[in-house]
Write an enzyme that holds these catalytic residues in place. Structure first.
Site, PDB file in Angstrom:
ATOM      1  N   ASP A  44       1.473   0.189  11.745  1.00 28.79           N
ATOM      2  CA  ASP A  44       1.361  -1.158  12.337  1.00 28.79           C
ATOM      3  C   ASP A  44       2.682  -1.917  12.304  1.00 28.79           C
ATOM      4  O   ASP A  44       2.713  -3.143  12.363  1.00 28.79           O
ATOM      5  CB  ASP A  44       0.295  -1.973  11.589  1.00 28.79           C
ATOM      6  CG  ASP A  44       0.613  -2.127  10.105  1.00 28.79           C
ATOM      7  OD1 ASP A  44      -0.024  -2.977   9.447  1.00 28.79           O
ATOM      8  OD2 ASP A  44       1.510  -1.411   9.614  1.00 28.79           O
TER       9      ASP A  44
ATOM     10  N   ASP B  11       4.239  -4.211   6.461  1.00 32.23           N
ATOM     11  CA  ASP B  11       4.699  -5.478   7.038  1.00 32.23           C
ATOM     12  C   ASP B  11       4.850  -6.565   5.983  1.00 32.23           C
ATOM     13  O   ASP B  11       5.782  -7.381   6.043  1.00 32.23           O
ATOM     14  CB  ASP B  11       3.762  -5.922   8.166  1.00 32.23           C
ATOM     15  CG  ASP B  11       2.298  -5.967   7.744  1.00 32.23           C
ATOM     16  OD1 ASP B  11       1.960  -5.422   6.668  1.00 32.23           O
ATOM     17  OD2 ASP B  11       1.490  -6.554   8.478  1.00 32.23           O
TER      18      ASP B  11
ATOM     19  N   ARG C 140       1.045  -5.070  -5.712  1.00 27.85           N
ATOM     20  CA  ARG C 140       0.941  -6.283  -4.891  1.00 27.85           C
ATOM     21  C   ARG C 140       1.455  -7.397  -5.801  1.00 27.85           C
ATOM     22  O   ARG C 140       1.174  -7.394  -6.992  1.00 27.85           O
ATOM     23  CB  ARG C 140      -0.513  -6.528  -4.479  1.00 27.85           C
ATOM     24  CG  ARG C 140      -1.219  -5.280  -3.916  1.00 27.85           C
ATOM     25  CD  ARG C 140      -1.025  -5.064  -2.440  1.00 27.85           C
ATOM     26  NE  ARG C 140      -1.804  -3.920  -1.946  1.00 27.85           N
ATOM     27  CZ  ARG C 140      -1.770  -3.480  -0.691  1.00 27.85           C
ATOM     28  NH1 ARG C 140      -1.025  -4.115   0.186  1.00 27.85           N
ATOM     29  NH2 ARG C 140      -2.487  -2.449  -0.298  1.00 27.85           N
TER      30      ARG C 140
ATOM     31  N   ASP D 184      -0.710   2.769   8.073  1.00 30.42           N
ATOM     32  CA  ASP D 184      -1.337   2.045   9.187  1.00 30.42           C
ATOM     33  C   ASP D 184      -0.639   2.196  10.525  1.00 30.42           C
ATOM     34  O   ASP D 184      -1.238   1.902  11.566  1.00 30.42           O
ATOM     35  CB  ASP D 184      -1.410   0.538   8.868  1.00 30.42           C
ATOM     36  CG  ASP D 184      -2.452   0.242   7.819  1.00 30.42           C
ATOM     37  OD1 ASP D 184      -2.552  -0.916   7.390  1.00 30.42           O
ATOM     38  OD2 ASP D 184      -3.168   1.179   7.423  1.00 30.42           O
TER      39      ASP D 184
ATOM     40  N   THR E 119       3.896   2.953   5.317  1.00 28.08           N
ATOM     41  CA  THR E 119       2.484   2.571   5.350  1.00 28.08           C
ATOM     42  C   THR E 119       1.733   3.558   6.224  1.00 28.08           C
ATOM     43  O   THR E 119       2.282   4.074   7.192  1.00 28.08           O
ATOM     44  CB  THR E 119       2.276   1.154   5.923  1.00 28.08           C
ATOM     45  OG1 THR E 119       0.873   0.899   6.078  1.00 28.08           O
ATOM     46  CG2 THR E 119       2.954   0.968   7.281  1.00 28.08           C
TER      47      THR E 119
ATOM     48  N   ARG F 142      -6.527  -2.205   8.844  1.00 33.27           N
ATOM     49  CA  ARG F 142      -7.142  -3.544   8.883  1.00 33.27           C
ATOM     50  C   ARG F 142      -6.961  -4.204  10.237  1.00 33.27           C
ATOM     51  O   ARG F 142      -7.897  -4.742  10.828  1.00 33.27           O
ATOM     52  CB  ARG F 142      -6.504  -4.440   7.803  1.00 33.27           C
ATOM     53  CG  ARG F 142      -7.187  -4.323   6.462  1.00 33.27           C
ATOM     54  CD  ARG F 142      -6.471  -5.130   5.402  1.00 33.27           C
ATOM     55  NE  ARG F 142      -5.147  -4.574   5.116  1.00 33.27           N
ATOM     56  CZ  ARG F 142      -4.520  -4.794   3.943  1.00 33.27           C
ATOM     57  NH1 ARG F 142      -5.079  -5.534   3.013  1.00 33.27           N
ATOM     58  NH2 ARG F 142      -3.342  -4.275   3.692  1.00 33.27           N
TER      59      ARG F 142
ATOM     60  N   GLY G 189       0.851  -1.199   0.000  1.00 37.55           N
ATOM     61  CA  GLY G 189       0.000   0.000   0.000  1.00 37.55           C
ATOM     62  C   GLY G 189       0.887   1.250   0.000  1.00 37.55           C
ATOM     63  O   GLY G 189       1.788   1.369   0.819  1.00 37.55           O
TER      64      GLY G 189
HETATM   65  P1  ADP Z   1       2.297  -3.968   2.694  1.00 40.89           P
HETATM   66  O1  ADP Z   1       3.781  -4.020   2.461  1.00 40.89           O
HETATM   67  O2  ADP Z   1       1.738  -2.581   2.599  1.00 40.89           O
HETATM   68  O3  ADP Z   1       1.888  -4.719   3.950  1.00 40.89           O
HETATM   69  P2  ADP Z   1       1.426  -6.282   1.158  1.00 40.89           P
HETATM   70  O4  ADP Z   1       0.999  -7.053   2.351  1.00 40.89           O
HETATM   71  O5  ADP Z   1       0.630  -6.335  -0.088  1.00 40.89           O
HETATM   72  O6  ADP Z   1       1.587  -4.723   1.465  1.00 40.89           O
HETATM   73  O7  ADP Z   1       2.928  -6.762   0.784  1.00 40.89           O
HETATM   74  C1  ADP Z   1       3.542  -6.136  -0.343  1.00 40.89           C
HETATM   75  C2  ADP Z   1       4.232  -7.204  -1.168  1.00 40.89           C
HETATM   76  O8  ADP Z   1       5.225  -7.863  -0.373  1.00 40.89           O
HETATM   77  C3  ADP Z   1       3.301  -8.321  -1.601  1.00 40.89           C
HETATM   78  O9  ADP Z   1       2.562  -7.959  -2.737  1.00 40.89           O
HETATM   79  C4  ADP Z   1       4.319  -9.428  -1.897  1.00 40.89           C
HETATM   80  O10 ADP Z   1       4.940  -9.167  -3.143  1.00 40.89           O
HETATM   81  C5  ADP Z   1       5.355  -9.201  -0.791  1.00 40.89           C
HETATM   82  N1  ADP Z   1       5.096 -10.077   0.349  1.00 40.89           N
HETATM   83  C6  ADP Z   1       4.114  -9.940   1.265  1.00 40.89           C
HETATM   84  N2  ADP Z   1       4.174 -10.945   2.172  1.00 40.89           N
HETATM   85  C7  ADP Z   1       5.215 -11.753   1.789  1.00 40.89           C
HETATM   86  C8  ADP Z   1       5.808 -12.968   2.287  1.00 40.89           C
HETATM   87  N3  ADP Z   1       5.323 -13.568   3.397  1.00 40.89           N
HETATM   88  N4  ADP Z   1       6.877 -13.492   1.638  1.00 40.89           N
HETATM   89  C9  ADP Z   1       7.365 -12.887   0.524  1.00 40.89           C
HETATM   90  N5  ADP Z   1       6.868 -11.760  -0.008  1.00 40.89           N
HETATM   91  C10 ADP Z   1       5.809 -11.200   0.620  1.00 40.89           C
HETATM   92  O1  F6P Z   2      -1.949  -1.164   4.353  1.00 43.87           O
HETATM   93  C1  F6P Z   2      -2.361   0.122   4.072  1.00 43.87           C
HETATM   94  C2  F6P Z   2      -3.797   0.128   3.625  1.00 43.87           C
HETATM   95  O2  F6P Z   2      -4.137   1.427   3.281  1.00 43.87           O
HETATM   96  C3  F6P Z   2      -4.778  -0.375   4.675  1.00 43.87           C
HETATM   97  O3  F6P Z   2      -5.039   0.581   5.670  1.00 43.87           O
HETATM   98  C4  F6P Z   2      -5.967  -0.671   3.797  1.00 43.87           C
HETATM   99  O4  F6P Z   2      -6.873  -1.583   4.398  1.00 43.87           O
HETATM  100  C5  F6P Z   2      -5.281  -1.308   2.585  1.00 43.87           C
HETATM  101  O5  F6P Z   2      -3.996  -0.726   2.486  1.00 43.87           O
HETATM  102  C6  F6P Z   2      -6.046  -1.093   1.302  1.00 43.87           C
HETATM  103  O6  F6P Z   2      -5.363  -1.865   0.314  1.00 43.87           O
HETATM  104  P1  F6P Z   2      -5.602  -1.530  -1.240  1.00 43.87           P
HETATM  105  O7  F6P Z   2      -5.060  -0.163  -1.500  1.00 43.87           O
HETATM  106  O8  F6P Z   2      -4.811  -2.604  -1.962  1.00 43.87           O
HETATM  107  O9  F6P Z   2      -7.073  -1.595  -1.458  1.00 43.87           O
END
Ligand code: ADP
Ligand code: F6P
Length: 322
Positions: free
Chosen positions: A132, A106, A75, A130, A128, A174, A14
């Protein structure tokens, strides 16, 4: 002496306001120290498709004030696969890139941790809204998202007071209620609903009824999306009290706009810090700020730790919104 000669920077997951300021700081700090620096487009998706370009001083000109990320983000489910992670490490090595700065949440940190275990010198920056991420008091984008929510609630308070109405405002977060809590205190919300604190909807409805009976001209409930939808919360309140709250879902508005000076400065400090740590030979770390001090914590520890919720602040909010 420098432990790295060529680094890359990416934004992942995000997006958040201040990511551009962080990219700018990484690029300018790297160039200041004589490193080569590359930008990876669209997060891990760009990394595995070798969508990587050299950056210079001008590549990051006039972006500190811009929301979003010039490197874009994505993503990328396939990055969960070990063979895809290995492919990414091979691409970096083939290009002679020996350091990587990942700006994301995360999930992105999970990916950075995997690359670190494959021998890539990585640094994580908490990008982010969040808030978090553990081992940092603030994440890049959180301050701006909170300011957007507070501004929105200010506007809602005006019209709710005119009509002696109540309002349910759904905000992002979330699994983490920091946006709801911080914005709730700053906007004097009567109720703040977060995933970290159990509540009875009957009590929320009774509180709203009591607010009007004691002469309040509005009653505002801020709910983090991880608790549930604003529409559902409002419908329950109506069913229990007859009051008909108006619902506002702020959604992705919280993710855009110009970053506050706090986020710009946090991003600038952390971006430069990450580069200096890589030069010093440190890696496999998540950068953050704790009580005003810049810190670098083992990323493996960070991804396996949960952010501590500020229950004291939550109780303060309850005491003050009488
Ligand atoms: P954020 O970094 O905001 O939490 P995501 O949860 O979508 O957003 O994670 C971003 C990207 O990081 C994912 O689209 C994926 O490519 C990678 N990623 C997330 N979790 C894992 C994991 N457990 N192992 C490897 N890559 C991951
Ligand atoms: O992780 C950041 C965040 O903005 C969350 O607060 C929200 O639930 C999520 O991303 C939304 O994800 P997307 O932009 O992929 O809909």
């Amino acid at each position: 002496m420098t432990a790295v000669k060529s680094i890359a920077v990416m934004t992942s997951g995000g997006d958040s306001q201040g990511m551009n300021a962080a990219v700018r700081a990484v690029v300018r700090s790297a160039l200041y120290h004589g490193l080569e620096v590359y930008g990876i487009q669209r997060g891990y998706k760009g990394l595995i498709t070798d969508d990587i370009r050299p950056m210079d001083l001008r590549s990051v000109g006039d972006i500190i004030q811009r929301g979003g990320t010039i490197l874009q983000t994505a993503r990328c489910k396939e990055f969960h696969l070990p063979e895809v992670q290995q492919q990414a490490a091979d691409i970096l090595r083939k290009r002679g890139i020996d350091g990587l700065v990942v700006i994301g949440g995360d999930g992105s940190y999970q990916g950075a941790n995997k690359l670190s275990k494959l021998g890539i010198k990585t640094m994580g920056l908490p990008g982010t809204i969040d808030n978090d991420i553990s081992y940092t008091d603030y994440t890049i984008g959180f301050d701006t998202a909170v300011s957007i929510v507070v501004d929105a609630v200010n506007k809602l308070r005006d019209t709710m007071s005119s009509h002696e109405r109540s309002s349910v405002v759904e905000v992002m977060g979330r699994h983490c209620g920091d946006i709801a809590l911080t914005a709730g205190i700053a906007s004097g919300a009567e109720s703040i609903l977060v995933p970290e604190v159990p509540f009875e909807i009957e009590n929320v409805a009774a509180q709203m009824k009591a607010n009007f009976e004691k002469g309040k001209r509005h009653s505002i409930v801020i709910v983090a999306e991880g608790v549930g939808s604003g529409e559902e919360i409002a419908a329950k309140i109506t069913e229990l009290s007859g009051i008909e709250p108006r619902v506002t879902v702020l959604g992705h508005i919280q993710r855009g706009g110009t970053p506050t000076h706090n986020d710009r400065n946090l991003a600038s400090m952390l971006g430069d810090f990450a580069v200096r740590k890589l030069i010093e030979g440190d890696s496999g770390k998540a950068c953050g700020i704790i009580k005003g001090e810049l810190v670098a914590t083992d990323i493996d520890l960070v991804v396996h730790s949960k952010k501590t919720f500020n229950h004291e602040l939550y109780e303060l909010a309850a005491r003050l919104a009488k």
